[in-house]
Design a protein around this motif. Structure first.
Motif, PDB file in Angstrom:
ATOM      1  N   ASP A  56      -5.514  -2.653  -7.032  1.00 42.16           N
ATOM      2  CA  ASP A  56      -5.186  -1.067  -7.867  1.00 42.16           C
ATOM      3  C   ASP A  56      -5.749   0.393  -7.530  1.00 42.16           C
ATOM      4  OD1 ASP A  56      -2.362  -2.597  -7.191  1.00 42.16           O
ATOM      5  OD2 ASP A  56      -2.058  -2.197  -9.201  1.00 42.16           O
ATOM      6  N   GLU A  81      -2.189   3.043  -6.881  1.00 41.97           N
ATOM      7  CA  GLU A  81      -1.611   3.156  -5.311  1.00 41.97           C
ATOM      8  C   GLU A  81      -2.302   1.986  -5.161  1.00 41.97           C
ATOM      9  OE1 GLU A  81      -3.409   5.559  -1.831  1.00 41.97           O
ATOM     10  OE2 GLU A  81      -3.109   6.825  -3.641  1.00 41.97           O
ATOM     11  N   ARG A  82      -0.845   0.953  -4.553  1.00 39.09           N
ATOM     12  CA  ARG A  82      -1.591  -0.379  -3.603  1.00 39.09           C
ATOM     13  C   ARG A  82      -1.155  -0.339  -2.508  1.00 39.09           C
ATOM     14  NH1 ARG A  82       2.548  -1.809  -8.619  1.00 39.09           N
ATOM     15  NH2 ARG A  82       0.895  -2.293 -10.126  1.00 39.09           N
ATOM     16  N   ASN A  83      -1.010  -1.242  -2.084  1.00 43.50           N
ATOM     17  CA  ASN A  83      -1.226  -1.455   0.088  1.00 43.50           C
ATOM     18  C   ASN A  83      -1.157  -0.864  -0.070  1.00 43.50           C
ATOM     19  OD1 ASN A  83       0.504  -3.267   1.968  1.00 43.50           O
ATOM     20  ND2 ASN A  83       1.903  -2.514   1.719  1.00 43.50           N
ATOM     21  N   PRO A  84      -2.805  -0.828   0.958  1.00 42.40           N
ATOM     22  CA  PRO A  84      -3.652   0.557   1.549  1.00 42.40           C
ATOM     23  C   PRO A  84      -2.727   0.263   3.647  1.00 42.40           C
ATOM     24  CG  PRO A  84      -4.660  -0.483   0.932  1.00 42.40           C
ATOM     25  CD  PRO A  84      -4.067  -1.736   0.204  1.00 42.40           C
ATOM     26  N   PRO A  87       1.552   2.849   1.440  1.00 45.05           N
ATOM     27  CA  PRO A  87       0.800   3.332   0.511  1.00 45.05           C
ATOM     28  C   PRO A  87       2.085   2.636  -0.675  1.00 45.05           C
ATOM     29  CG  PRO A  87      -0.807   4.283   1.761  1.00 45.05           C
ATOM     30  CD  PRO A  87       0.725   3.815   2.794  1.00 45.05           C
ATOM     31  N   GLU A  88       2.077   2.509  -1.763  1.00 44.32           N
ATOM     32  CA  GLU A  88       2.999   2.658  -2.299  1.00 44.32           C
ATOM     33  C   GLU A  88       2.762   3.361  -3.747  1.00 44.32           C
ATOM     34  OE1 GLU A  88       6.442  -0.004  -4.325  1.00 44.32           O
ATOM     35  OE2 GLU A  88       4.815  -0.654  -3.578  1.00 44.32           O
TER      36      GLU A  88
END
Length: 116
Positions: A56, A81-84, A87-88
């Motif tokens: 993260d 900031e997650r999930n490249p 992004p979330e």
């Protein structure tokens, strides 16, 4: 960015690691306001809203809540900031900390008047 060595057995980042990072980020403004050495004297509130995972990307935002004669209290918010691939950004932690201005002997000292 937390790394595998910062994770517990479940794969979540240790709360203590996050607390240390919050303390570092929270000290920036009080150091500037005190124009010198400070020490953390209180963690007034610390809320873990969501777990933090390896990789993260964390961002820390501090706001001054109060400036006293010798102390500064700040509110710190932490976003991940997650999930490249998609992004979330989510708020994962928030905290209130108090720092005190100290002299070379570690004793409290007055905070200088604000510069104009």
């Amino acid at each position: 960015m937390p790394m595998p060595a910062d994770a517990n057995g479940n794969g979540d980042i240790f709360g203590g690691w996050i607390m240390a990072q919050v303390d570092i980020a929270g000290a920036v403004l009080p150091t500037r306001i005190a124009r010198g050495r400070i020490a953390t004297v209180a963690v007034n509130q610390f809320i873990f809203k969501q777990p933090v995972s390896i990789s993260d990307l964390l961002s820390f935002y501090a706001t001054v809540i109060r400036v006293g004669n010798t102390s500064v209290t700040v509110h710190v918010e932490v976003y991940a900031e997650r999930n490249p691939e998609d992004p979330e950004v989510v708020k994962v932690t928030e905290a209130n900390l108090t720092y005190v201005a100290i002299d070379l002997e570690g004793k409290p000292r007055q905070i200088p008047p604000a510069r104009r």
